[in-house]
Design a protein around this motif. Structure first.
Motif, mmCIF file in Angstrom:
data_model
loop_
_atom_site.group_PDB
_atom_site.id
_atom_site.type_symbol
_atom_site.label_atom_id
_atom_site.label_comp_id
_atom_site.label_asym_id
_atom_site.label_seq_id
_atom_site.Cartn_x
_atom_site.Cartn_y
_atom_site.Cartn_z
ATOM 1 N N THR A 3 -110.035 27.637 -38.692
ATOM 2 C CA THR A 3 -109.915 28.833 -37.787
ATOM 3 C C THR A 3 -111.628 29.019 -37.898
ATOM 4 O O THR A 3 -111.749 29.057 -38.431
ATOM 5 C CB THR A 3 -108.981 29.799 -38.596
ATOM 6 N N THR A 22 -101.997 29.179 -36.935
ATOM 7 C CA THR A 22 -102.584 29.472 -35.667
ATOM 8 C C THR A 22 -102.326 30.852 -35.128
ATOM 9 O O THR A 22 -102.366 30.812 -34.375
ATOM 10 C CB THR A 22 -102.483 28.618 -34.834
ATOM 11 N N ASN A 23 -101.136 31.906 -35.427
ATOM 12 C CA ASN A 23 -100.932 32.714 -34.522
ATOM 13 C C ASN A 23 -100.181 33.407 -35.689
ATOM 14 O O ASN A 23 -99.802 32.976 -37.245
ATOM 15 C CB ASN A 23 -100.365 32.628 -33.594
ATOM 16 N N SER A 26 -96.983 32.355 -38.294
ATOM 17 C CA SER A 26 -96.172 31.010 -38.206
ATOM 18 C C SER A 26 -95.302 31.017 -39.477
ATOM 19 O O SER A 26 -95.018 32.245 -40.129
ATOM 20 C CB SER A 26 -97.691 30.950 -39.669
ATOM 21 N N LYS A 68 -90.696 40.169 -34.799
ATOM 22 C CA LYS A 68 -90.630 38.029 -34.967
ATOM 23 C C LYS A 68 -89.917 37.809 -34.941
ATOM 24 O O LYS A 68 -89.799 36.897 -33.756
ATOM 25 C CB LYS A 68 -92.339 37.988 -36.146
ATOM 26 N N ARG A 86 -101.204 27.010 -31.058
ATOM 27 C CA ARG A 86 -102.883 26.924 -30.587
ATOM 28 C C ARG A 86 -103.819 26.558 -30.944
ATOM 29 O O ARG A 86 -104.601 27.242 -31.931
ATOM 30 C CB ARG A 86 -102.024 28.838 -30.398
ATOM 31 N N ASN A 88 -106.438 28.155 -29.739
ATOM 32 C CA ASN A 88 -107.472 29.428 -29.143
ATOM 33 C C ASN A 88 -108.746 28.969 -30.419
ATOM 34 O O ASN A 88 -109.626 30.199 -30.332
ATOM 35 C CB ASN A 88 -106.953 30.834 -29.664
ATOM 36 N N HIS A 89 -107.619 30.029 -32.003
ATOM 37 C CA HIS A 89 -108.845 30.623 -33.057
ATOM 38 C C HIS A 89 -109.352 29.158 -33.827
ATOM 39 O O HIS A 89 -109.937 29.546 -35.201
ATOM 40 C CB HIS A 89 -107.884 31.139 -33.962
#
Length: 122
Positions: A3, A22-23, A26, A68, A86, A88-89
């Motif tokens: 990341t 990734t989020n 996980s 969650k 994702r 994104n990171h």
């Protein structure tokens, strides 16, 4: 893939499956044998990579955080997926990530087919 935010791997793709970090949802290792499909989905203008698994209830049970878990079940009810990955990171773009996941999944399916295929010697 690491990341951008820290040195912890954001995503691990290997012969066993996918480990997605990734989020915040996980769930650890997602074995290739559980994966039915990897698709792109657009929700409210955002593009996601979702992983459809054969046994969603197992993945709901893995999520120890009750809030969650409820979110996961809502996503499943609305969109029929449990896991979203994702870019994104990550230090790669969405399309590169999607292509890599698709290729890895296809490789697993090809190897599984070879291993389970019938022998011509019979």
């Amino acid at each position: 893939m690491q990341t951008m935010l820290n040195e912890k791997p954001g995503l691990i793709i290997n012969s066993e499956g996918i480990v997605d970090n990734t989020n915040i949802m996980s769930l650890g290792l997602i074995p290739w044998g559980d994966v039915l499909a990897i698709n792109e989905m657009i929700v409210q203008g955002r593009v996601f990579i979702n992983v459809t698994v054969a046994n969603p209830a197992e993945y709901f049970d893995r999520q120890k955080n009750p809030f969650k878990r409820v979110l996961m079940k809502m996503n499943y009810k609305a969109y029929k997926y449990v896991i979203d990955v994702r870019a994104n990171h990550l230090k790669c773009g969405h399309q590169e990530l999607f292509s890599l996941l698709q290729a890895s999944f296809q490789e697993f399916k090809a190897l599984k087919y070879v291993a389970l295929g019938s022998s011509d010697d019979e």
